[in-house]
Write an enzyme that holds these catalytic residues in place. Structure first.
Site, PDB file in Angstrom:
ATOM      1  N   HIS A 103     -59.139 -16.927  25.130  1.00  0.00           N
ATOM      2  CA  HIS A 103     -58.427 -15.671  24.933  1.00  0.00           C
ATOM      3  C   HIS A 103     -57.492 -15.684  23.736  1.00  0.00           C
ATOM      4  CE1 HIS A 103     -59.471 -13.218  28.464  1.00  0.00           C
ATOM      5  NE2 HIS A 103     -59.593 -14.364  29.106  1.00  0.00           N
ATOM      6  N   LYS A 126     -46.959  -3.804  25.076  1.00  0.00           N
ATOM      7  CA  LYS A 126     -47.659  -5.091  25.160  1.00  0.00           C
ATOM      8  C   LYS A 126     -46.608  -6.193  25.238  1.00  0.00           C
ATOM      9  CE  LYS A 126     -49.971  -3.925  21.526  1.00  0.00           C
ATOM     10  NZ  LYS A 126     -51.343  -4.278  21.838  1.00  0.00           N
ATOM     11  N   ARG A 127     -47.040  -7.396  25.466  1.00  0.00           N
ATOM     12  CA  ARG A 127     -46.137  -8.530  25.493  1.00  0.00           C
ATOM     13  C   ARG A 127     -45.377  -8.619  24.165  1.00  0.00           C
ATOM     14  NH1 ARG A 127     -47.675 -13.856  24.244  1.00  0.00           N
ATOM     15  NH2 ARG A 127     -49.823 -13.114  24.136  1.00  0.00           N
ATOM     16  N   LYS A 165     -47.622  -9.706  17.367  1.00  0.00           N
ATOM     17  CA  LYS A 165     -47.935  -8.317  17.716  1.00  0.00           C
ATOM     18  C   LYS A 165     -47.130  -7.337  16.872  1.00  0.00           C
ATOM     19  CE  LYS A 165     -49.275  -9.607  22.415  1.00  0.00           C
ATOM     20  NZ  LYS A 165     -50.691  -9.208  22.475  1.00  0.00           N
ATOM     21  N   THR A 199     -56.302  -4.793  25.148  1.00  0.00           N
ATOM     22  CA  THR A 199     -56.891  -3.831  26.079  1.00  0.00           C
ATOM     23  C   THR A 199     -56.051  -2.562  26.172  1.00  0.00           C
ATOM     24  OG1 THR A 199     -55.832  -5.015  27.917  1.00  0.00           O
ATOM     25  CG2 THR A 199     -58.156  -5.490  27.495  1.00  0.00           C
ATOM     26  N   LYS A 242     -57.186   1.499  26.781  1.00  0.00           N
ATOM     27  CA  LYS A 242     -56.575   2.410  27.755  1.00  0.00           C
ATOM     28  C   LYS A 242     -56.014   3.642  27.060  1.00  0.00           C
ATOM     29  CE  LYS A 242     -55.392  -1.743  30.248  1.00  0.00           C
ATOM     30  NZ  LYS A 242     -54.402  -2.832  30.269  1.00  0.00           N
TER      31      LYS A 242
END
Length: 803
Positions: free
Chosen positions: A350, A536-537, A542, A644, A648
């Protein structure tokens, strides 16, 4: 399920009486919720029992999905939907004066995950049951889960999230299926009378692993699979001589299943995490072998009836643990046991982030798991010996499991599995060509891609009922089980009535979210503004920082010219930082400080707001995602495995603002360049910078006046209350090289944001883009993903065929 409203009302009243001995008029929301939960369990119990019995009688091959995380979200509404009785129950409760939506809020979010990894596992087990795949989840029943996030003066504070405080209505404790997991002690091998080496143990710490099973109900079918979560308990003792010693030992053992991802910044935290990983691996595999023996088949045939999937490196100890059981308990020789193990195991990678590819000190494993240490070292020795005859020594050394005093868990998972997959086309390519290239040279046939997916039932049918109703009116309901049928929506891309209705639904969802924010944060937000969402985390790669720098640029633009023609924006963040990840926590503090600065500035006239929701999780996502206009997917290209939230958000009509990273590449291919906002470095450009070392972030600070002003604001007192954090982040971007190229991508990002500003003003054009995104989202259903796993990796049957 065929259930009339009359029958439901009778059953509900009867269950309430049986469980609480009270009438509906006397009951409160908590009693009503648990009554409904118990009733749903009774409705699904026959199919659950029948499913398990059929698997045994027909000797079905079954898959077991081992995951440290299962971020389930609330299950009440999902179970009602999958049973096909959502509207019946809603209407029946309404007759009693009970609001289903109120009951839903009684259920806590199980804190069994941190982000995309755990939510993916939850979507997968839902899709496995819906696709009638004989497959089950295996994990840990964390008492406190991750942590409850609170903001105190802008700082993240971690509090225990006791989601089990009132019990979990969906689970069943299976004490008869408990197994023993051994830690510590001494182990040695002795020859028995037949000349076979047998292990002997002494001074072990024995832990009782008790399973709690929850039904995983398939949508619109009779399949009910199982999610089995293990709880650590002290074995029963009749000879307690020292009470306080017993209590201390019990607390030590129970800590194994208390907290998801304990602080691993110290030895004790890392040791506890390793305990957790072996605990659920050993318990799960022991349980699987016990079940397999009911079929009275030889262990040589295990791979014909069992598939074990290693979700990320956390369950990599599945490989040596299955070897231990086959060698020590089933008395197989090494070669046969290894052949069975490799054919049973498969592994999903992942991440390409080196810090997430787990390594454990060999001394720690030797102390905690002495027999597992022996087996890992023997796997490593045999691998090295075999590969040294086939490949150059440097490559063999780079791919060893045990190296530099550490055990490399990804290497263990790859060598011990027959399949290794990435989770997006770009990610898999990077694994093969760069991160795991050495292994690809050795095992080219093992590598494959399985792009992640999401359960459209939760993320559209449950989270966005108005949009679900619109889609059903336009194209029927076949898309609910064949998600690519959403593609039929493209026929309405020029239908003004449909586009206007789509805009009205988005506005309704924005108003609902705004009301929630007003109630929970006492903050008024403009529902005519663009809702720009990054959920998100919190991790530097990110690039929440890139988003924040752009927000500051808009702030200064409005402050310089209050009449500036800027479309109003509400920037929405949701993220938790790992407790030991100091830099991520500094970013949270900085975002909150900028939010205080902007949200309290009346001169902005509601043109700009920042909403950073506390304790982001599944239930909050279900509120945010339907309201989103813009989906921020801005990780540095080559760093996000898949993502993901991108899927969504597009499913709910948000326009993706993205780098060509992870599954964003495939989203772009699906919707076309004109319906996605792409910016920034490409993956090959990032790696070119790595090769030539030519990126110098200070040049961007010194030569770009917009960036210069923004970055100076981090350190000159413009942002009150974040001086220390501002200096640390300034230094990371300007002095220490800007690891994730935030400054390099800023201008490109700002230009695309300006394009969004203009596009949003054309309602029909914007909604046409939104509709095309919804229409293209079906291919990213987890139904299709698990069907590919089932047919191409696990070799288990499904009544649905993959695309």
């Amino acid at each position: 399920m065929d259930l009339s409203k009359r029958k439901f009302k009778e059953d509900f009243k009867k269950m309430l009486t049986e469980v609480y001995s009270m009438d509906i008029s006397e009951s409160e929301s908590t009693e009503q919720f648990f009554t409904l939960g118990n009733l749903l369990r009774s409705y699904s119990s026959k199919n659950w029992s029948r499913t398990n019995q059929q698997y045994i009688e027909k000797q079905k091959k079954q898959a077991y999905y081992f995951s440290m995380e299962f971020l389930l979200g609330r299950m009440l509404k999902s179970n009602l939907l999958n049973l096909g009785i959502l509207d019946t129950v809603r209407n029946g409760l309404q007759d009693f004066g009970i609001d289903l939506e109120q009951l839903i809020t009684i259920e806590p979010d199980p804190g069994l995950g941190n982000g995309g990894l755990g939510r993916l596992a939850a979507c997968f087990i839902d899709s496995m049951a819906t696709s009638e795949i004989p497959a089950h989840g295996n994990g840990i029943r964390f008492k406190y889960g991750l942590f409850k996030q609170k903001f105190v003066n802008g700082y993240q504070v971690e509090l225990p999230e006791n989601w089990l405080q009132n019990g979990n209505v969906w689970e069943t404790r299976k004490m008869h299926a408990a197994v023993t997991v051994r830690f510590y002690g001494k182990v040695w091998l002795e020859q028995n009378a037949a000349g076979v080496l047998e292990p002997h143990y002494s001074d072990t710490q024995d832990v009782l692993a008790v399973p709690y099973d929850s039904a995983v109900i398939g949508y619109d079918n009779s399949t009910v699979n199982t999610l089995r979560l293990w709880s650590a308990e002290i074995p029963p003792k009749d000879d307690i001589t020292d009470y306080w010693s017993y209590i201390h030992q019990r607390n030590q053992i129970e800590s194994i299943s208390e907290v998801l991802y304990p602080d691993d910044s110290n030895y004790e935290g890392r040791l506890l995490r390793l305990k957790q990983e072996y605990f659920f691996v050993s318990a799960g595999i022991q349980s699987i072998l016990r079940h397999y023996k009911k079929m009275h088949l030889h262990m040589n045939h295990l791979a014909e009836k069992v598939a074990i999937h290693i979700n990320d490196t956390h369950p990599a100890l599945c490989v040596p643990e299955l070897m231990r059981l086959l060698l020590d308990e089933e008395h197989m020789d090494w070669d046969h046991a290894w052949n069975v193990t490799v054919n049973v195991m498969s592994y999903t990678n992942h991440t390409i982030m080196s810090e997430a590819l787990e390594k454990w000190p060999i001394d720690m494993i030797r102390s905690l798991l002495p027999r597992i240490d022996q087996i890992i070292c023997e796997i490593d020795r045999r691998f090295t010996m075999k590969m040294s005859t086939l490949f150059e020594s440097a490559l063999v050394e780079r791919t060893r499991i045990v190296e530099g005093g550490n055990v490399k868990m990804a290497h263990l998972a790859i060598i011990g599995s027959h399949s290794v997959n990435g989770v997006a086309q770009l990610h898999t390519t990077i694994l093969k060509e760069k991160v795991l290239h050495d292994f690809f040279l050795i095992y080219p046939s093992k590598f494959n891609n399985k792009t992640n997916g999401i359960a459209q039932r939760r993320w559209l049918m449950l989270a966005n009922e108005p949009l679900r109703d619109l889609i059903q009116r336009k194209i029927g309901n076949e898309w609910e089980t064949t998600p690519t049928e959403l593609n039929m929506l493209k026929a309405f891309r020029d239908d003004k009535d449909t586009l206007h209705e789509l805009a009205q639904i988005k506005q309704l969802n924005k108003e609902r979210f705004a009301e929630y924010i007003k109630q929970t944060m006492n903050l008024e937000i403009n529902t005519d503004a663009i809702f720009d969402v990054q959920i998100k985390r919190l991790h530097a790669y990110k690039r929440q920082l890139l988003n924040l720098l752009h927000i500051l640029s808009l702030y200064f633009k409005i402050k310089d010219d209050p009449q500036a023609d800027i479309q109003p924006r509400v920037f929405i963040f949701g993220a938790k930082a790992a407790p030991s990840y100091t830099y991520a926590k500094q970013i949270i503090k900085l975002i909150n400080s900028v939010a205080d600065l902007i949200n309290q500035d009346r001169e902005l006239e509601n043109k700009l707001k920042i909403v950073f929701v506390e304790n982001y999780g599944v239930s909050l996502a279900e509120k945010i995602i339907p309201a989103a206009d813009v989906s921020e997917q801005i990780s540095l290209a080559s760093k996000e495995a898949s993502g993901t939230s991108n899927m969504k958000l597009m499913l709910n009509g948000a326009i993706t603002l993205a780098t060509l990273d992870g599954a964003n590449v495939e989203i772009r291919d699906r919707v076309g360049d004109q319906n996605i906002m792409i910016f920034g470095l490409r993956e090959n450009e990032v790696y070119q910078y790595y090769r030539d070392g030519s990126y110098h972030s200070r040049n961007y600070y010194e030569r770009n006046p917009v960036l210069h002003r923004i970055l100076d604001a981090l350190i000159d007192g413009t942002i009150p209350g974040a001086e220390a954090e501002g200096h640390s982040i300034f230094d990371s971007l300007v002095q220490y090289g800007d690891e994730y190229f935030v400054l390099r991508d800023f201008d490109s990002y700002a230009a695309v944001q300006e394009r969004i500003d203009h596009l949003y003003r054309d309602t029909l054009k914007w909604q046409r883009m939104a509709l095309i995104n919804i229409a293209g989202a079906g291919i990213f259903s987890s139904d299709y993903t698990v069907q590919q796993y089932a047919s191409q990796i696990w070799d288990v049957s499904s009544k649905v065929h993959p695309l």
